[in-house]
Structures are given as structure tokens and as C-alpha cells.
Motif scaffolding. Structure first.
Motif, PDB file in Angstrom:
ATOM      1  N   UNK A 174       0.840  -1.196   0.000  1.00 53.62           N
ATOM      2  CA  UNK A 174       0.000   0.000   0.000  1.00 53.62           C
ATOM      3  C   UNK A 174       0.878   1.250   0.000  1.00 53.62           C
ATOM      4  N   UNK A 175       0.647   2.136  -0.963  1.00 53.55           N
ATOM      5  CA  UNK A 175       1.374   3.404  -0.999  1.00 53.55           C
ATOM      6  C   UNK A 175       0.826   4.326   0.081  1.00 53.55           C
ATOM      7  N   UNK A 176       1.694   4.767   0.982  1.00 52.49           N
ATOM      8  CA  UNK A 176       1.301   5.654   2.069  1.00 52.49           C
ATOM      9  C   UNK A 176       1.379   7.119   1.621  1.00 52.49           C
ATOM     10  N   UNK A 177       0.734   8.026   2.330  1.00 54.16           N
ATOM     11  CA  UNK A 177       0.780   9.446   1.953  1.00 54.16           C
ATOM     12  C   UNK A 177       2.191  10.033   1.930  1.00 54.16           C
ATOM     13  N   UNK A 178       3.116   9.454   2.701  1.00 51.65           N
ATOM     14  CA  UNK A 178       4.485   9.968   2.727  1.00 51.65           C
ATOM     15  C   UNK A 178       5.347   9.424   1.598  1.00 51.65           C
ATOM     16  N   UNK A 179       4.740   8.662   0.671  1.00 52.96           N
ATOM     17  CA  UNK A 179       5.477   8.135  -0.469  1.00 52.96           C
ATOM     18  C   UNK A 179       6.143   6.803  -0.235  1.00 52.96           C
ATOM     19  N   UNK A 180       6.092   6.296   0.997  1.00 51.05           N
ATOM     20  CA  UNK A 180       6.654   4.990   1.291  1.00 51.05           C
ATOM     21  C   UNK A 180       5.589   3.911   1.054  1.00 51.05           C
ATOM     22  N   UNK A 181       6.010   2.651   1.061  1.00 50.65           N
ATOM     23  CA  UNK A 181       5.105   1.535   0.759  1.00 50.65           C
ATOM     24  C   UNK A 181       5.065   0.579   1.944  1.00 50.65           C
ATOM     25  N   UNK A 182       3.853   0.306   2.433  1.00 47.06           N
ATOM     26  CA  UNK A 182       3.645  -0.661   3.515  1.00 47.06           C
ATOM     27  C   UNK A 182       3.385  -2.037   2.915  1.00 47.06           C
ATOM     28  N   UNK A 183       4.175  -3.019   3.312  1.00 47.96           N
ATOM     29  CA  UNK A 183       4.019  -4.413   2.874  1.00 47.96           C
ATOM     30  C   UNK A 183       3.611  -5.237   4.089  1.00 47.96           C
ATOM     31  N   UNK A 184       2.525  -6.013   3.958  1.00 49.99           N
ATOM     32  CA  UNK A 184       2.032  -6.772   5.106  1.00 49.99           C
ATOM     33  C   UNK A 184       1.765  -8.228   4.759  1.00 49.99           C
ATOM     34  N   UNK A 185       2.072  -9.098   5.730  1.00 49.95           N
ATOM     35  CA  UNK A 185       1.632 -10.485   5.713  1.00 49.95           C
ATOM     36  C   UNK A 185       2.071 -11.275   4.501  1.00 49.95           C
ATOM     37  N   UNK A 186       1.173 -12.179   4.082  1.00 50.27           N
ATOM     38  CA  UNK A 186       1.453 -13.095   2.991  1.00 50.27           C
ATOM     39  C   UNK A 186       1.917 -14.438   3.494  1.00 50.27           C
ATOM     40  N   UNK A 187       2.209 -15.317   2.572  1.00 42.46           N
ATOM     41  CA  UNK A 187       2.784 -16.621   2.895  1.00 42.46           C
ATOM     42  C   UNK A 187       4.288 -16.553   2.690  1.00 42.46           C
ATOM     43  N   UNK A 188       5.039 -17.251   3.530  1.00 43.29           N
ATOM     44  CA  UNK A 188       6.492 -17.170   3.512  1.00 43.29           C
ATOM     45  C   UNK A 188       7.134 -18.245   2.670  1.00 43.29           C
ATOM     46  N   UNK A 189       8.284 -18.722   3.108  1.00 44.05           N
ATOM     47  CA  UNK A 189       9.044 -19.738   2.385  1.00 44.05           C
ATOM     48  C   UNK A 189       8.675 -21.125   2.902  1.00 44.05           C
ATOM     49  N   UNK A 190       8.771 -22.128   2.007  1.00 46.93           N
ATOM     50  CA  UNK A 190       8.371 -23.488   2.374  1.00 46.93           C
ATOM     51  C   UNK A 190       9.561 -24.420   2.459  1.00 46.93           C
ATOM     52  N   UNK A 191      10.634 -23.982   3.097  1.00 48.75           N
ATOM     53  CA  UNK A 191      11.806 -24.831   3.242  1.00 48.75           C
ATOM     54  C   UNK A 191      12.969 -24.302   2.433  1.00 48.75           C
ATOM     55  N   UNK A 192      14.122 -24.966   2.541  1.00 50.07           N
ATOM     56  CA  UNK A 192      15.335 -24.523   1.876  1.00 50.07           C
ATOM     57  C   UNK A 192      15.295 -24.867   0.399  1.00 50.07           C
ATOM     58  N   UNK A 193      15.934 -24.025  -0.428  1.00 45.69           N
ATOM     59  CA  UNK A 193      16.051 -24.319  -1.849  1.00 45.69           C
ATOM     60  C   UNK A 193      16.811 -25.618  -2.036  1.00 45.69           C
TER      61      UNK A 193
END
Length: 574
Positions: free
Chosen positions: A291-310
């Protein structure tokens, strides 16, 4: 006389005896011993073969691939002699490259198979060699073609393989009438429409070049390839920054059993049409929000992570994340911020008029849905609970209405695909039900139109993908059917264009990934086909650029040979 014993005598090896020779042989024991010693001495001593038989030479590595002009240091091992020195040479002579006395080989500026030889200085009959394969030079251009408006610009990237000299020279086949190109591959189209060609020629081998065709047109509704992303990705985010560039962050990559999150991010520059890497996120993630914030920065939240080592079998599905981070375009870096109260993926994030961000629903895995919601405050970097929702849901839509409230519609729960919708009241921090949609939907789109209504289209209705569409009218709090799309689709994109129409692109329909696109006209309430994308894709992003074009990036496709292909390709819609 024992003829068998006589005939075996020449086969005695140094250091060996034959006891059967002792008594019957008609010679004295002393003579026998003397003769035996004489044989041993003539063979170099008992158990010690000649030094030349013991000396061995080995070169490492024994085979290597090198670009033209490339270098490689070879090592040599000499055994069986105290003199470890060797002489180096190239079997093919100077045409095969050259090698120093220290074993440093330099490949020639020509393709072929060549050999370096190490010869023992102690015994010139003892040698060893290594094989070097040098490929031909080749040049490729990205993108291989482009469609531009008169005087439009496009950045091209030339990739040279087979030589350490990766420089190219640029030219336009049509000369100055075909536009202009810089030494870095930035092309500017001429004022006249037509077909033009940009060529990149290798500095290492002038016979090798690549050409891209540029179509200069005034027609609308066209998709044109731009430069490829640095990393293939799907279920990523794309955020238009205040400087007109686009931040592409995260997404998924394929592992043996599950998708797994990416931490990489890159920046798209509309001026050049190219993607360049920026700093990685602190955590790999996909199905997250940005989400682009009013100050021009971007908020990134949550999601699914990594499922083990490559390189390893992923033992479990990737976990949902409660973490969040901020991207600062001024520094090109991500920094952690406060954590959400619960891990979420497939949730929504909506920028409210007061500059705060509403986080709604989602799930901790594919079989859960959350009824919780929270507010992120950029001033404090903290998340504070709000709501809750009337119905737990994930993979829904959340749309800011003109009155500052938020419409939350559809999505899925562990037991059903939802038709329900509710309104978040920004003033009270509470959710209240509103009318149901006419069709249950998840994987759909919701776009606020210029007149304040919200277009909801496509998605999965619990049984099949749907082509139906409807709009929500905040003044009546109700959904009304509108025109039907030409193609049923889910996980597509919808972009409000500068003319008030909506571009619908890609997605999937049953087992097919779509290249088709269509335009929704709010004035007529109907959909009409427009140009197809160059690449079928779903799970992609679509971003309205400041110049009115739409950037469509990455996603996945099902190639003809089967399996899943994660995409690096991108294109813009005029």
C-alpha cells in the motif's frame, strides 16, 4: 631334466622365487643365487620398476567451457619424480589461445575445441592435457519487439553470450528517419507511423547481431512487450511510486510440493521500459499486500512465507506471516515496522482518507479464514484492532468508497464461496452487513468507477469460473447485474483507465490461462474485446502508469509441454 621348470624360468618376476628350482636344477646353489642377483640388478632392484614407468602427469580440471577471451588457471600434479616442473603448450598453437608458464590459459577470440598440454621436464614422453570448449558469440535483445506511439520511448537490453566482451553498438536500420537510439539502448520513435528496426551488434564479433522490430502506431487497445523482470514471480505486488516508477515485490516461486515466497524486489522505469533490482525484503512472501502511504513509502504486510530450503523437499506448506515492513524509495531499502496481531495471507489492505491502512480478513493457510481486522498507523508504526467482520473471509475484495467507508465483498471461508458483503465505517471502526451480491465470488475483481459505483466481475462461484458482473451502488446499498464478460475468468486484473473505462486482462478459465482482454464501458454497461496480451497469464499484476499506459507484469502460464511456467515477461497496454 624337468622341461616344465625350465620353460617357466623366464617368467620369474624380480623379487620372486620358485622353490621348485632348488634341488632338480643341475647347477650349484651358489651359481643360482649369483645369476638371480644379476637379473635383479639389471632390472633396477627388487620391487622398483624404472623411474620412467612410475612418473605420471595429471591436469586439473580436465575439461572446461570458456567464453572467448576468458581465462582459466590449470593446475598440474607430477608423481614419481622429484622434478615437479612441466612445460605448458597449446596443441592448436597460437590459434588455440595461449598459456603461461604458470598454467594460466587465455581462450582465443574464436569458437572451437582446444587443448592445453602439460609435459614433464623430467621425462618429455610423459604428458597430460585438458580440453577447452569455446562457444560462438551470440546476441539477443529484450524485448524482441515493441509497439509505440509516435515519439514514444523504449529501452532495449542486449545480452552477449560467448565472449567476455559484452559491449554492443546500436543502430537503426532505417537511419535517422527511423528514430534515434542511445549508446545504452534507449530508443525514441519517429513522429511518423510505420515499422522500424533497432540492431545491436557485438563488439567482439561484428558478424553477430540481433534486431528488434518497433511498430509505431496511433491505434489504441494494443499490448506491447517491455523488458523482462529480473526474477520470475506470481502473486506478487506492484505499486506505483510518486516518481512514476513501479515497485514489484515478492511473489511465489515453485518448489516440489508447494509455492514458496520470494524476498526479491525490483523497479520498473516507464521511461526505459526496463526492470532493475532493488533491495530485498526482510522476509520472503507472496499473497501479501503493498500500500502506498501518503508519505510516499510503501507498507508491505503479511502473505505466505518460504516453504523450506532451496534444493530440498518442502516438508509443509509455507506459513502465513504477521510481519510487516516499509519500503523507502529514497533509499531503496525495506525496514521492519510493527507486527500485525495475527498472521494473514489473502487479506486486503485499504488506504483510508486519514492516511491509515485498514487490514481485513485473510487466512493462516488455505483452509482458514479470519474475521479480524486491524488498522496500521504510519505515525506510530503500530497495528491496532478494529472491527471485527460479520463473516470470516479470505481472498475477498475491499474497495474505498467516495464517502470514505470500505466495501468488503465475497471471498471464501473454509466451507463456502461467499456472496455476502459488508461495509466498514471509518468513523465508528465497525462493520455492518449490506446487500449480498447476486453471485458468490472469490478470485474476482472490484473496481471503483468514476461515478462512485463499484464494478465486481468474474471469479469462482463455488462451482465454476463465471463471466457475470454486477455493480454496487453506495447510494442504494445494493448490487445490480451489468453486462457479462466475453470470457469467464478468475484471478484476472481490472484497471480503471484515464477515460473512465475498465481494462480486464488475463486470468484463468477452468484449466486454461488467458491472453484475452476486454474493456468495460460504464456508460453502456457492456464489455467489448480489446487486443490480446502477448503472453497468457494469471496471478499477474496490472498497474496504471502516469502516462496512461497499463503495465502488466509476470504471473504464471501453462506451457504447451505441460507443467507450470513462472513468467518474467511484462507488457504495456495502450
Amino acid at each position: 631334466m624337468n622341461h616344465e621348470k625350465l620353460t617357466r624360468w623366464p617368467n620369474l618376476k624380480p623379487g620372486h622365487t620358485n622353490s621348485s628350482l632348488a634341488a632338480p636344477f643341475p647347477v650349484s646353489r651358489l651359481a643360482l643365487v649369483a645369476l638371480f642377483l644379476l637379473i635383479l640388478l639389471s632390472c633396477g632392484g627388487a620391487g622398483n620398476p624404472p623411474a620412467s614407468d612410475q612418473l605420471q602427469v595429471a591436469v586439473y580440471p580436465s575439461a572446461v567451457n570458456l567464453d572467448q577471451g576468458g581465462t582459466k588457471t590449470f593446475t598440474v600434479t607430477v608423481t614419481g619424480s622429484s622434478n615437479k616442473a612441466v612445460n605448458w603448450s597449446v596443441r592448436e598453437g597460437s590459434s588455440g589461445g595461449n598459456i603461461t608458464s604458470a598454467g594460466v590459459y587465455a581462450a582465443p577470440a574464436a569458437a572451437g575445441t582446444f587443448h592445453v598440454i602439460a609435459t614433464s621436464q623430467a621425462d618429455s614422453t610423459k604428458t597430460a592435457f585438458a580440453t577447452i570448449v569455446v562457444p560462438a558469440v551470440s546476441v539477443t535483445l529484450s524485448p524482441p519487439e515493441a509497439t509505440l506511439r509516435p515519439n514514444g520511448t523504449q529501452g532495449f537490453t542486449a545480452t552477449v553470450r560467448g565472449s567476455i566482451d559484452t559491449k554492443v553498438t546500436w543502430e537503426i536500420q532505417e537511419g535517422v528517419s527511423g528514430g534515434a537510439v542511445t549508446s545504452t539502448g534507449l530508443y525514441t520513435a519517429p513522429a511518423n507511423t510505420g515499422f522500424y528496426h533497432v540492431t545491436a551488434t557485438s563488439s567482439a564479433d561484428a558478424t553477430q547481431s540481433a534486431t528488434a522490430q518497433i511498430t509505431v502506431t496511433t491505434s489504441s487497445g494494443l499490448f506491447s512487450p517491455v523488458g523482462d523482470l529480473q526474477v520470475p514471480r506470481v502473486y506478487h505486488t506492484a505499486t506505483l511510486l510518486p516518481n512514476g516508477k513501479v515497485l514489484v515485490a515478492g511473489g511465489a516461486k515453485k518448489k516440489p510440493l508447494y509455492f514458496s515466497g520470494l524476498a526479491t524486489a525490483e523497479i520498473f522505469d516507464p521511461t526505459t521500459g526496463l526492470f532493475t533490482a532493488t533491495s530485498n525484503m526482510g522476509s520472503p512472501r507472496f499473497a501479501h499486500t503493498a500500500t502506498l502511504l501518503p508519505n510516499g513509502k510503501v507498507l508491505v504486510t503479511g502473505g505466505e512465507g518460504a516453504s523450506g530450503l532451496d534444493g530440498q523437499m518442502d516438508p509443509t506448506p509455507p506459513p502465513a506471516l504477521d510481519s510487516a515492513e516499509i519500503y523507502d524509495p529514497a533509499t531503496g531499502t525495506f525496514m521492519p515496522t510493527g507486527k500485525m496481531s495475527v498472521a494473514r495471507a489473502g487479506h486486503t489492505a485499504t488506504l483510508l482518507p486519514n492516511g491509515k491502512v485498514l487490514i481485513v480478513g485473510g487466512g493462516s493457510n488455505d483452509s482458514t479464514a479470519l474475521a479480524t481486522a486491524e488498522i496500521y498507523d504510519p505515525a506510530t508504526g503500530a497495528f491496532v484492532a478494529t472491527g471485527p467482520l460479520g463473516t470470516a473471509r479470505a481472498y475477498h475484495t475491499a474497495t474505498l468508497l467516495t464517502d470514505g467507508n470500505v466495501l468488503v465483498a465475497g471471498g471464501s471461508s473454509p466451507t463456502e464461496t461467499l456472496a455476502s458483503a459488508e461495509i466498514y465505517n471509518t468513523a465508528t471502526g465497525s462493520f455492518a452487513p449490506t446487500a449480498n451480491m447476486g453471485t458468490p465470488r472469490t478470485g474476482h475483481i472490484a473496481t471503483r468507477l468514476s461515478d462512485g459505483r463499484v464494478l465486481v466481475a468474474g471469479g469462482y462461484d463455488g462451482t465454476t469460473d463465471t463471466a457475470t458482473a454486477e455493480f454496487y451502488d453506495p447510494s442504494t446499498g445494493s448490487f445490480t447485474p451489468t453486462g457479462t464478460m466475453g470470457t469467464a475468468r478468475e484471478r484476472h486484473t481490472a484497471t480503471l483507465l484515464s477515460d473512465g473505462n475498465v481494462l480486464i486482462a488475463g486470468g484463468s478459465s477452468s484449466a486454461e490461462i488467458l491472453a484475452s482482454a476486454e474493456i468495460y464501458n460504464p456508460a453502456t454497461g457492456s464489455f467489448a474485446p480489446t487486443g490480446n496480451m502477448a503472453t497468457p497469464r494469471t496471478g499477474h499484476t496490472a498497474t496504471l502508469l502516469q502516462d496512461g499506459r497499463v503495465l502488466v507484469a509476470a504471473g504464471l502460464n501453462y506451457p504447451a509441454g505441460g507443467g507450470i511456467s513462472f513468467l518474467t515477461s511484462a507488457e504495456t497496454y495502450e
